[in-house]
Design an enzyme around this catalytic site. Structure first.
Site, PDB file in Angstrom:
ATOM      1  N   GLU A  13       8.206  15.548  16.526  1.00  0.00           N
ATOM      2  CA  GLU A  13       8.782  15.302  15.206  1.00  0.00           C
ATOM      3  C   GLU A  13       8.235  16.352  14.235  1.00  0.00           C
ATOM      4  O   GLU A  13       7.033  16.485  14.058  1.00  0.00           O
ATOM      5  CB  GLU A  13       8.418  13.900  14.708  1.00  0.00           C
ATOM      6  CG  GLU A  13       9.036  13.626  13.342  1.00  0.00           C
ATOM      7  CD  GLU A  13       8.871  12.180  12.872  1.00  0.00           C
ATOM      8  OE1 GLU A  13       7.729  11.715  12.805  1.00  0.00           O
ATOM      9  OE2 GLU A  13       9.900  11.552  12.561  1.00  0.00           O
ATOM     10  N   CYS A  15      13.008   9.741   8.723  1.00  0.00           N
ATOM     11  CA  CYS A  15      12.643   9.228  10.049  1.00  0.00           C
ATOM     12  C   CYS A  15      13.788   9.429  11.034  1.00  0.00           C
ATOM     13  O   CYS A  15      13.561   9.675  12.211  1.00  0.00           O
ATOM     14  CB  CYS A  15      12.246   7.766   9.965  1.00  0.00           C
ATOM     15  SG  CYS A  15      13.340   6.764   8.968  1.00  0.00           S
ATOM     16  N   LYS A  43       0.875  -1.174   0.000  1.00  0.00           N
ATOM     17  CA  LYS A  43       0.000   0.000   0.000  1.00  0.00           C
ATOM     18  C   LYS A  43       0.908   1.219   0.000  1.00  0.00           C
ATOM     19  O   LYS A  43       1.446   1.609   1.024  1.00  0.00           O
ATOM     20  CB  LYS A  43      -0.879  -0.019   1.259  1.00  0.00           C
ATOM     21  CG  LYS A  43      -2.263   0.596   1.083  1.00  0.00           C
ATOM     22  CD  LYS A  43      -2.255   2.047   0.641  1.00  0.00           C
ATOM     23  CE  LYS A  43      -2.129   3.008   1.804  1.00  0.00           C
ATOM     24  NZ  LYS A  43      -1.923   4.404   1.373  1.00  0.00           N
ATOM     25  N   GLU A  97       7.886   1.140  12.147  1.00  0.00           N
ATOM     26  CA  GLU A  97       9.022   2.077  12.134  1.00  0.00           C
ATOM     27  C   GLU A  97       8.416   3.472  12.086  1.00  0.00           C
ATOM     28  O   GLU A  97       7.815   3.850  11.081  1.00  0.00           O
ATOM     29  CB  GLU A  97       9.907   1.770  10.921  1.00  0.00           C
ATOM     30  CG  GLU A  97      11.322   2.214  11.101  1.00  0.00           C
ATOM     31  CD  GLU A  97      11.559   3.622  10.621  1.00  0.00           C
ATOM     32  OE1 GLU A  97      10.929   4.549  11.186  1.00  0.00           O
ATOM     33  OE2 GLU A  97      12.372   3.787   9.702  1.00  0.00           O
TER      34      GLU A  97
HETATM   35  P1  NAI Z   1       0.928   8.437   7.825  1.00  0.00           P
HETATM   36  O1  NAI Z   1       1.443   7.645   8.964  1.00  0.00           O
HETATM   37  O2  NAI Z   1      -0.503   8.864   7.849  1.00  0.00           O
HETATM   38  O3  NAI Z   1       1.136   7.624   6.441  1.00  0.00           O
HETATM   39  C1  NAI Z   1       2.029   6.550   6.256  1.00  0.00           C
HETATM   40  C2  NAI Z   1       1.316   5.422   5.493  1.00  0.00           C
HETATM   41  O4  NAI Z   1       0.279   4.903   6.314  1.00  0.00           O
HETATM   42  C3  NAI Z   1       0.629   5.878   4.198  1.00  0.00           C
HETATM   43  O5  NAI Z   1       0.737   4.860   3.228  1.00  0.00           O
HETATM   44  C4  NAI Z   1      -0.819   6.027   4.634  1.00  0.00           C
HETATM   45  O6  NAI Z   1      -1.726   5.901   3.567  1.00  0.00           O
HETATM   46  C5  NAI Z   1      -0.962   4.876   5.602  1.00  0.00           C
HETATM   47  N1  NAI Z   1      -2.066   4.985   6.564  1.00  0.00           N
HETATM   48  C6  NAI Z   1      -2.633   6.112   7.062  1.00  0.00           C
HETATM   49  N2  NAI Z   1      -3.632   5.799   7.901  1.00  0.00           N
HETATM   50  C7  NAI Z   1      -3.699   4.441   7.955  1.00  0.00           C
HETATM   51  C8  NAI Z   1      -4.524   3.500   8.661  1.00  0.00           C
HETATM   52  N3  NAI Z   1      -5.500   3.905   9.472  1.00  0.00           N
HETATM   53  N4  NAI Z   1      -4.300   2.175   8.504  1.00  0.00           N
HETATM   54  C9  NAI Z   1      -3.318   1.746   7.695  1.00  0.00           C
HETATM   55  N5  NAI Z   1      -2.519   2.588   6.985  1.00  0.00           N
HETATM   56  C10 NAI Z   1      -2.701   3.911   7.111  1.00  0.00           C
HETATM   57  O7  NAI Z   1       1.877   9.694   7.654  1.00  0.00           O
HETATM   58  P2  NAI Z   1       1.538  11.123   6.979  1.00  0.00           P
HETATM   59  O8  NAI Z   1       0.158  11.549   7.386  1.00  0.00           O
HETATM   60  O9  NAI Z   1       1.845  11.026   5.547  1.00  0.00           O
HETATM   61  O10 NAI Z   1       2.617  12.073   7.695  1.00  0.00           O
HETATM   62  C11 NAI Z   1       2.353  12.598   8.991  1.00  0.00           C
HETATM   63  C12 NAI Z   1       3.597  12.607   9.836  1.00  0.00           C
HETATM   64  O11 NAI Z   1       4.042  11.267  10.047  1.00  0.00           O
HETATM   65  C13 NAI Z   1       4.807  13.308   9.238  1.00  0.00           C
HETATM   66  O12 NAI Z   1       4.763  14.686   9.447  1.00  0.00           O
HETATM   67  C14 NAI Z   1       5.920  12.650   9.996  1.00  0.00           C
HETATM   68  O13 NAI Z   1       6.059  13.258  11.257  1.00  0.00           O
HETATM   69  C15 NAI Z   1       5.443  11.224  10.186  1.00  0.00           C
HETATM   70  N6  NAI Z   1       6.016  10.302   9.176  1.00  0.00           N
HETATM   71  C16 NAI Z   1       7.079   9.514   9.513  1.00  0.00           C
HETATM   72  C17 NAI Z   1       7.670   8.706   8.568  1.00  0.00           C
HETATM   73  C18 NAI Z   1       8.842   7.838   8.896  1.00  0.00           C
HETATM   74  O14 NAI Z   1       9.708   7.644   8.066  1.00  0.00           O
HETATM   75  N7  NAI Z   1       8.905   7.221  10.049  1.00  0.00           N
HETATM   76  C19 NAI Z   1       7.207   8.668   7.180  1.00  0.00           C
HETATM   77  C20 NAI Z   1       6.049   9.495   6.929  1.00  0.00           C
HETATM   78  C21 NAI Z   1       5.495  10.282   7.907  1.00  0.00           C
END
Ligand code: NAI
Ligand code: MG
Length: 483
Positions: free
Chosen positions: A387, A291, A182, A257
Site C-alpha cells: 500500500e 483506503c 481518538k 478497516e
Molecule cells: P496509523 O495506523 O499509525 O494511524 C491511524 C490511527 O491509529 C491514528 O489515530 C493513530 O494515532 C492511531 N494509532 C497509532 N498507533 C496506535 C496504537 N499502538 N494503538 C492505538 N492506536 C494507534 O497510520 P499512519 O501512521 O498515520 O499511516 C501509515 C500508513 O497506514 C499509511 O501510509 C497508509 O498506508 C496506512 N493508512 C491507512 C488508512 C486507511 O484508510 N485504511 C488510513 C491511514 C493510514
C-alpha cells in the site's frame, strides 16, 4: 495560526474542555509546512478519566435516553454539521490538505448522511422470538435482545477524519453505546469542532468524548483499557494487527478497516472514456490517500495502450496546489514522512524496472506535494504489492478473465475492487470471484451509509455501515422463559 479564541484545541472530556496531561503537540498545515495550532495531548490518566465518565454516562443519563430520542439527537447533530459544513470543511482542508471541494462536496455530506441514516435506526433495533423444541418437556418462550456493547473507542485516521468518524460514531450512538474518539495526531481540529456540535446538540456529558494525542500513548492506552468494550479502528495494517493482539487482554471487540491494494479491472468491452475517468478518480482522489484507492490497474490487452494514454493525460491534467484554490484537483500529502514514503516507492518502481508513463518528478515547494504518477508494470513489483497511500498507480496487462481474476486476488489485501465492463454476465461472475469486501462495477468505490463496508485478509475484520453497522455495535442476549 488559527484563531485560538474560536478554535477548539483542548480535550473534550466528561462534557468539559480541558488541557491534556501529556502536554501539547503542533498541528502542521501540509500545504505550507507551517504550524496551524497547538493541540492538547491526552495522557494515560486522561484516558482513565474518559473511561470513568463514559461508564457513568452509559449507566446514567445516556441509558435513560429513549431510543427514538437518540435518533432525534443524531438528526440534530446532522443539522448542525450542515450548518457548520464550511467551517468543518475548511478545518479539514487546512489540516490534512484535501481540496476544499472534496472536503465540502464529499466528506461533509457523507458525515451528515451517516448521522441521518443511523438516526433512523435508533428505534428500530430489535431482537427476535425464537421457537425451540422445548426444555425437558416444557414449552419455552425464547427471544433475543440486541444490547449496546458499552464503551467504544473510535480510533480514526487522518485521510478523511470526519467521514470515517461518522461511520463509527453514528451506528455506535444509535445502538445506545458511548464513544471515546481518538483522532489522528495529523488531523484533530475538524473533529474537535465536531465535538463542540455534539455538545450543542445536547448529548449528555460523557456520551461522546474526544481525546487527541499520539497513537502510541493515547491510542494504545485506550485500546488496552479494561473499561473499553470495543475498538473500532481505521488505519494501517501494522497498527490494526497490534490492536487485535492487544484485544486478547480483555476480549475487547474490534472492527478493523486497514486499507488495501485494490485492483481495477478493465475489460476490452468497457466504455473507455468512463473507465479512464473512473480509474483516474480511483488513483488520484485525495492524493491517493484512500483506503480503497484503485492503484492496481489490470487492463485487457486490446485496451492496454489506450488506457496508458488516457491515464497519462489524466495525470498530466491534475492541478497540484493550495486546497483552497478552485482550480486545484490535488493538494499535498499529509506530512513529510508520508511524502518521503511515497517518493521512495516511486524510486523503487523505477529501480525494479517499471516503465514510467507519467509523473515521477520532484515537486518543489514547502508543502508535501507528490506528482501524480503512472507506471506500466507487472503484479510482482513492490509498487503493485504494498500500500503506497499516494498518487501512484501501476498498469498491468492481461489476456483472459481467469488471468485478471487470479492477479486481482494475488495480493495480501482485500478491501475493494472495481470492474469495468459492458457485459452484465461478466460483471457478476467476476464480482463473485474477487476476494474483496466491496466491488464496484462501472464506478470506483461507491460508498453509501446503507452499504456495508470493510475488507478481507489484511484489509481487516468486520463491517461498518448499513445494518451490519448496527450488528457490529450490539451484543446478542438470549432470554429463554420456561413455561
Ligand atoms: P496509523 O495506523 O499509525 O494511524 C491511524 C490511527 O491509529 C491514528 O489515530 C493513530 O494515532 C492511531 N494509532 C497509532 N498507533 C496506535 C496504537 N499502538 N494503538 C492505538 N492506536 C494507534 O497510520 P499512519 O501512521 O498515520 O499511516 C501509515 C500508513 O497506514 C499509511 O501510509 C497508509 O498506508 C496506512 N493508512 C491507512 C488508512 C486507511 O484508510 N485504511 C488510513 C491511514 C493510514
Ligand atoms: Mg503510524
Amino acid at each position: 495560526m488559527l484563531d485560538a479564541t474560536t478554535q477548539h484545541t483542548n480535550l473534550f472530556l466528561a462534557g468539559a474542555w480541558r488541557p491534556g496531561r501529556a502536554g501539547t503537540f503542533t498541528a502542521v498545515n501540509p500545504s505550507t509546512g507551517e504550524p496551524l495550532a497547538e493541540i492538547a495531548s491526552a495522557g494515560e490518566h486522561d484516558v482513565d478519566d474518559a473511561v470513568t465518565a463514559a461508564t457513568a454516562a452509559l449507566r446514567g443519563h445516556w441509558a435513560d435516553v429513549a431510543p427514538s430520542r437518540r435518533g432525534v439527537l443524531l438528526a440534530r447533530l446532522a443539522d448542525l454539521v450542515e450548518r457548520d459544513s464550511q467551517i468543518l470543511a475548511t478545518l479539514e482542508s487546512l489540516e490534512m490538505g484535501a481540496p476544499f471541494g472534496l472536503a465540502s462536496g464529499l466528506f461533509l455530506p457523507s458525515l451528515a448522511a451517516s448521522l441521518r441514516y443511523y438516526s433512523g435506526w435508533a428505534d428500530k433495533i430489535n431482537g427476535e422470538v425464537i421457537t425451540t423444541d422445548g426444555y425437558f418437556g416444557a414449552p419455552t418462550h425464547a427471544y433475543t435482545r440486541r444490547e449496546p456493547l458499552g464503551v467504544i473507542a473510535a480510533i480514526v485516521p487522518w485521510n478523511s477524519p470526519l467521514m470515517i468518524l461518522g461511520w463509527k460514531l453514528a451506528p455506535a450512538l444509535a445502538a445506545g453505546n458511548v464513544v471515546i474518539v481518538k483522532p489522528a495526531e495529523d488531523a484533530s481540529l475538524a473533529i474537535l469542532h465536531l465535538a463542540s456540535l455534539i455538545e450543542e446538540a445536547g448529548f449528555p456529558a460523557g456520551t461522546v468524548q474526544v481525546l487527541p494525542g499520539f497513537g502510541a500513548v493515547t491510542g494504545e492506552a485506550l485500546a488496552i483499557h479494561p473499561g473499553v468494550h470495543k475498538v473500532s479502528f481505521t488505519g494501517s495494517t501494522e497498527v490494526g494487527r497490534r490492536i487485535l493482539r492487544n484485544s486478547a487482554l480483555n476480549f475487547t471487540r474490534t472492527t478493523l478497516e486497514l486499507g488495501g491494494k485494490s485492483p481495477q479491472i478493465v475489460f476490452a468491452d468497457a466504455n473507455l472514456d468512463t473507465a479512464i475517468q473512473g480509474l483516474a478518480t480511483g488513483m488520484f482522489t485525495n492524493q491517493g490517500q484512500v483506503c480503497a484507492a484503485g492503484s492496481r490497474i489490470l487492463v485487457q490487452r486490446g485496451l492496454y495502450d489506450a488506457v496508458l494514454d488516457g491515464l497519462k493525460a489524466a495525470a498530466e491534467t491534475q492541478v497540484l496546489g493550495d486546497p483552497f484554490d478552485e482550480a486545484t484537483t490535488m493538494g499535498p500529502l499529509i506530512n513529510r514522512s508520508q511524502r518521503d514514503k511515497v517518493t521512495g516507492y516511486v524510486e523503487k518502481g523505477r529501480s525494479e524496472g517499471a516503465r514510467l508513463v507519467a509523473g515521477g518528478s520532484e515537486v518543489d515547494g514547502p508543502g508535501f506535494f507528490v506528482a501524480p504518477t503512472v507506471f506500466a508494470g507487472t503484479n510482482d513489483l513492490t509498487i503493485a504489492r504494498e500500500e503506497i497511500f499516494g498518487p501512484v498507480g501501476t498498469v498491468i496487462p492481461f489476456d483472459i478473465d481467469a488471468e485478471a481474476i487470479a492477479m486481482a486476488n494475488d495480493t495480501d489485501y482485500g478491501l475493494a475492487a472495481t470492474v469495468w465492463t459492458g457485459d452484465l454476465g461478466r460483471a457478476h461472475a467476476v464480482s463473485a470471484a474477487l476476494h474483496a469486501g466491496a466491488i464496484g462495477v462501472n464506478g470506483w468505490s461507491p460508498l453509501a451509509p446503507q452499504l456495508p463496508w470493510g475488507g478481507v485478509k489484511a484489509s481487516g475484520i468486520g463491517r461498518e455501515l448499513g445494518y451490519e453497522g448496527i450488528l457490529a455495535n450490539t451484543e446478542t442476549k438470549t432470554v429463554t422463559v420456561v413455561l
